[in-house]
Design an enzyme around this catalytic site. Structure first.
Site, PDB file in Angstrom:
ATOM      1  N   LYS A   1       0.865  -1.189   0.000  1.00 16.33           N
ATOM      2  CA  LYS A   1       0.000   0.000   0.000  1.00 16.33           C
ATOM      3  C   LYS A   1       0.886   1.219   0.000  1.00 16.33           C
ATOM      4  O   LYS A   1       1.820   1.347   0.805  1.00 16.33           O
ATOM      5  CB  LYS A   1      -0.891  -0.004   1.266  1.00 16.33           C
ATOM      6  CG  LYS A   1      -1.872   1.161   1.289  1.00 16.33           C
ATOM      7  CD  LYS A   1      -3.106   0.863   0.478  1.00 16.33           C
ATOM      8  CE  LYS A   1      -3.903   2.111   0.116  1.00 16.33           C
ATOM      9  NZ  LYS A   1      -3.381   2.818  -1.079  1.00 16.33           N
TER      10      LYS A   1
ATOM     11  N   GLN B   1       7.152   3.835   3.961  1.00 14.68           N
ATOM     12  CA  GLN B   1       5.752   3.407   3.976  1.00 14.68           C
ATOM     13  C   GLN B   1       5.561   2.119   4.784  1.00 14.68           C
ATOM     14  O   GLN B   1       4.524   1.946   5.423  1.00 14.68           O
ATOM     15  CB  GLN B   1       5.290   3.212   2.525  1.00 14.68           C
ATOM     16  CG  GLN B   1       3.787   3.292   2.330  1.00 14.68           C
ATOM     17  CD  GLN B   1       3.274   4.711   2.194  1.00 14.68           C
ATOM     18  OE1 GLN B   1       3.855   5.513   1.477  1.00 14.68           O
ATOM     19  NE2 GLN B   1       2.185   5.030   2.872  1.00 14.68           N
TER      20      GLN B   1
ATOM     21  N   LYS C   1       5.389   3.311   8.419  1.00 11.50           N
ATOM     22  CA  LYS C   1       4.216   4.179   8.584  1.00 11.50           C
ATOM     23  C   LYS C   1       2.948   3.331   8.630  1.00 11.50           C
ATOM     24  O   LYS C   1       2.110   3.474   9.518  1.00 11.50           O
ATOM     25  CB  LYS C   1       4.148   5.151   7.396  1.00 11.50           C
ATOM     26  CG  LYS C   1       3.007   6.126   7.452  1.00 11.50           C
ATOM     27  CD  LYS C   1       2.752   6.838   6.118  1.00 11.50           C
ATOM     28  CE  LYS C   1       3.978   7.491   5.531  1.00 11.50           C
ATOM     29  NZ  LYS C   1       3.627   8.452   4.446  1.00 11.50           N
TER      30      LYS C   1
ATOM     31  N   LYS D   1       5.437   1.679  -3.018  1.00 12.56           N
ATOM     32  CA  LYS D   1       5.358   3.041  -3.573  1.00 12.56           C
ATOM     33  C   LYS D   1       5.646   2.968  -5.056  1.00 12.56           C
ATOM     34  O   LYS D   1       6.325   2.055  -5.522  1.00 12.56           O
ATOM     35  CB  LYS D   1       6.406   3.943  -2.907  1.00 12.56           C
ATOM     36  CG  LYS D   1       6.085   5.416  -2.973  1.00 12.56           C
ATOM     37  CD  LYS D   1       5.127   5.808  -1.872  1.00 12.56           C
ATOM     38  CE  LYS D   1       4.704   7.250  -1.969  1.00 12.56           C
ATOM     39  NZ  LYS D   1       4.045   7.688  -0.724  1.00 12.56           N
TER      40      LYS D   1
ATOM     41  N   GLY E   1      -2.638   8.208  -4.359  1.00 10.71           N
ATOM     42  CA  GLY E   1      -1.950   9.412  -4.821  1.00 10.71           C
ATOM     43  C   GLY E   1      -0.739   9.759  -3.977  1.00 10.71           C
ATOM     44  O   GLY E   1      -0.486   9.185  -2.926  1.00 10.71           O
ATOM     45  N   ASP E   2       0.030  10.704  -4.475  1.00  8.28           N
ATOM     46  CA  ASP E   2       1.147  11.334  -3.762  1.00  8.28           C
ATOM     47  C   ASP E   2       1.366  12.637  -4.550  1.00  8.28           C
ATOM     48  O   ASP E   2       0.445  13.097  -5.243  1.00  8.28           O
ATOM     49  CB  ASP E   2       2.384  10.405  -3.763  1.00  8.28           C
ATOM     50  CG  ASP E   2       3.450  10.836  -2.740  1.00  8.28           C
ATOM     51  OD1 ASP E   2       3.299  10.507  -1.561  1.00  8.28           O
ATOM     52  OD2 ASP E   2       4.413  11.516  -3.126  1.00  8.28           O
TER      53      ASP E   2
ATOM     54  N   THR F   1      -4.556  13.479   5.180  1.00 12.02           N
ATOM     55  CA  THR F   1      -3.139  13.608   5.542  1.00 12.02           C
ATOM     56  C   THR F   1      -2.918  14.896   6.333  1.00 12.02           C
ATOM     57  O   THR F   1      -2.273  14.899   7.388  1.00 12.02           O
ATOM     58  CB  THR F   1      -2.249  13.568   4.286  1.00 12.02           C
ATOM     59  OG1 THR F   1      -2.677  12.489   3.454  1.00 12.02           O
ATOM     60  CG2 THR F   1      -0.792  13.392   4.638  1.00 12.02           C
TER      61      THR F   1
ATOM     62  N   ASN G   1      -2.228  19.323  -1.555  1.00 12.09           N
ATOM     63  CA  ASN G   1      -3.297  18.684  -0.788  1.00 12.09           C
ATOM     64  C   ASN G   1      -2.992  18.605   0.710  1.00 12.09           C
ATOM     65  O   ASN G   1      -3.847  18.926   1.545  1.00 12.09           O
ATOM     66  CB  ASN G   1      -3.536  17.279  -1.366  1.00 12.09           C
ATOM     67  CG  ASN G   1      -4.416  16.433  -0.483  1.00 12.09           C
ATOM     68  OD1 ASN G   1      -3.943  15.689   0.366  1.00 12.09           O
ATOM     69  ND2 ASN G   1      -5.722  16.593  -0.636  1.00 12.09           N
TER      70      ASN G   1
ATOM     71  N   SER H   1      -6.907   5.677   3.573  1.00 12.23           N
ATOM     72  CA  SER H   1      -6.946   4.776   2.412  1.00 12.23           C
ATOM     73  C   SER H   1      -7.346   3.372   2.850  1.00 12.23           C
ATOM     74  O   SER H   1      -8.121   2.692   2.170  1.00 12.23           O
ATOM     75  CB  SER H   1      -5.569   4.710   1.732  1.00 12.23           C
ATOM     76  OG  SER H   1      -5.382   5.801   0.871  1.00 12.23           O
TER      77      SER H   1
HETATM   78  N1  GLU Z   1       1.131   8.994  -0.533  1.00 12.40           N
HETATM   79  C1  GLU Z   1       0.560   8.931   0.774  1.00 12.40           C
HETATM   80  C2  GLU Z   1       1.633   8.602   1.786  1.00 12.40           C
HETATM   81  O1  GLU Z   1       2.749   9.049   1.639  1.00 12.40           O
HETATM   82  C3  GLU Z   1      -0.682   8.059   0.856  1.00 12.40           C
HETATM   83  C4  GLU Z   1      -0.553   6.662   0.365  1.00 12.40           C
HETATM   84  C5  GLU Z   1      -1.871   5.898   0.310  1.00 12.40           C
HETATM   85  O2  GLU Z   1      -2.910   6.447   0.609  1.00 12.40           O
HETATM   86  O3  GLU Z   1      -1.786   4.723  -0.047  1.00 12.40           O
HETATM   87  O4  GLU Z   1       1.420   7.975   2.789  1.00 12.40           O
END
Ligand code: GLU
Length: 446
Positions: A90, A111, A114, A126, A165-166, A210, A241, A378
């Site tokens: 994810k 990630q 996190k 990612k 997204g990112d 976020t 965002n 998410s």
């Molecule tokens: N890009 C975001 C992050 O850095 C969200 C990733 C997601 O929602 O999967 O955590």
């Protein structure tokens, strides 16, 4: 660094030459793991750390697309499926010209921890491309997204890998990506992507999550010291965002955001950023922060040189991009009386900057804890998709608030238990690591 960790780190350098951001992210996590590996030698015996540093799968592919003038362009895209011990990979997709394998690997590595910290069943991954969306028409964006998905679709799925997204990828791009996935596979598989629109499988609060989550985290940090955001002066770098919804939540909780920025400079607005105007400029016109200052008139000014960190603030929220807040910026913040820094972006503070903060007693929240609200929501979107349900804004926001409080407490508990009380950065690394490491041990050597 502990000797075993140093050996692993040398191996990461040898195996991943030229990937400075990935090295930085690994070094940052390793700097917290000494006491953990000393206390739990079975992690080393099972090679958990060396397995964690090697992505399970890395996909690199060509993305050809045609611009509005009929010219053909070739971009490179990546998906790094880093670790799936806790759930499907994810993590977001980033479209930005700076993207290369080292950026995607650093983001994927972050990630893992996190996502583990959220307590939800999501692994880490990612992706992205060196495509530059700046100045591109809707049609060009659509054709690029369709071309990218024409390859990516075979690697993803609701039980396999769930992109979102990112930077450079928002609701519009997720729409084009989802449309192409649906067309190729002939499946309305809502759970394959998150960040979708509300009428086609998206979750309420995902857009805000976020930024809101980062501010909830700061609120918890202040609360733990018997303070609150009420009356605080705040600076927020960026104006995308994450920044926009961080500003919204700061204002809701009684603070005032006096500056925000983009890559060309920053706007200072002592009366507080006018969020409706900012949304108009950034979300509708896709314009620049200088336009915000022009339209706002006398109350705001645009500054093209120096950095936003020169503006004195009680709380600073770097919400733009990696390594945007250097030692110099950190010293300026300390001089201006800053008490709390929380990373809304991924790794926006350099290691030298974080050293300044700890030396000066500034509370510091790393991105893997403070900005986890996005990916957590998410995961809530995935839950809604799996049950073909759709939750109210209030309920979803309450879940987000509970998740952020949980992460906050998990960081402090781990920091206490492993000998660095009050250190959020240390606690986030340790708590995230232990959750994913224990799952890896349970699943055997795979
Ligand atoms: N890009 C975001 C992050 O850095 C969200 C990733 C997601 O929602 O999967 O955590």
């Amino acid at each position: 660094m502990d000797i075993h960790l140093q050996e692993q780190y040398d191996e990461v350098l040898r195996r991943n030459p030229g990937e400075a951001e990935f090295h930085q992210a690994v070094a940052e996590v390793f700097s917290s793991l000494g006491t953990v590996v000393a206390k739990h030698p079975h992690y080393a015996d099972a090679a958990v750390i060396s397995r964690l540093c090697e992505p399970e799968r890395q996909i690199i592919f060509r993305v050809p697309w045609t611009d509005d003038n009929g010219r053909i362009h070739i971009n490179r895209a990546f998906r790094v499926e880093f670790n799936s011990a806790l759930g499907p990979y994810k993590g977001g997709l980033r479209f930005h010209p700076s993207v290369y394998l080292g950026i995607i690997k650093f983001l994927g590595f972050e990630q893992i921890f996190k996502n583990a910290l959220t307590g939800l069943p999501i692994g880490g991954g990612k992706g992205g491309s060196d495509f530059d969306p700046k100045g591109r028409s809707d049609g060009e964006i659509m054709r690029f997204c369709q071309s990218l998905m024409t390859e990516l679709y075979r690697h993803i799925g609701e039980y396999t890998d769930v992109p979102a997204g990112d930077i450079g990828v928002g609701g519009r791009e997720i729409g084009y990506l989802f449309g192409q996935y649906k067309r190729i596979t002939n499946r309305y598989e809502s759970g394959v992507l998150t960040g979708k629109g509300l009428s086609w499988g998206g979750s309420r609060v995902r857009t805000e999550a976020t930024g809101y989550g980062t501010v909830y985290f700061v609120d918890e940090m202040l609360r733990a010291r018997g303070e609150s955001l009420d009356g605080k002066r705040v600076t927020v770098s960026g104006s995308g965002n994450v920044a926009i919804y961080a500003i919204e939540k700061v204002h809701e909780l009684g603070g005032t955001v006096v500056a925000c920025s983009d890559s060309a400079g920053y706007a200072v607005d002592e009366k507080g950023i006018d969020l409706n105007l900012l949304k108009q400029v950034k979300e509708v016109r896709r314009g620049r922060i200088s336009e915000y200052a022009d339209l706002r008139g006398g109350d705001a000014s645009f500054v093209a040189d120096g950095t936003i960190w020169d503006v004195p603030a009680d709380v600073a929220l770097p919400c733009a991009t990696q390594n945007e807040l250097t030692e110099e910026g950190a010293l300026a913040l300390v001089k201006g009386g800053c008490q709390v820094v929380a990373e809304g972006a991924n790794m926006p503070c350099t290691p030298e900057a974080t050293k300044v903060f700890s030396g000066a007693g500034v509370l510091f929240a790393p991105g893997k804890a403070a900005n986890a609200g996005g990916v957590a929501t998410s995961a809530l979107e995935m839950q809604q998709n799996a049950s073909r349900d759709s939750w109210s804004f209030e309920y979803t926001e309450e879940r987000l608030g509970n998740i952020m409080r949980g992460i906050h407490d998990r960081c402090l508990e781990a920091a206490d238990e492993y000998g660095s009380p009050g250190d959020y950065q240390f606690g986030a690394n340790v708590a995230g690591f232990i959750r994913v490491a224990d799952a890896m041990l349970a699943l055997g050597v795979i």
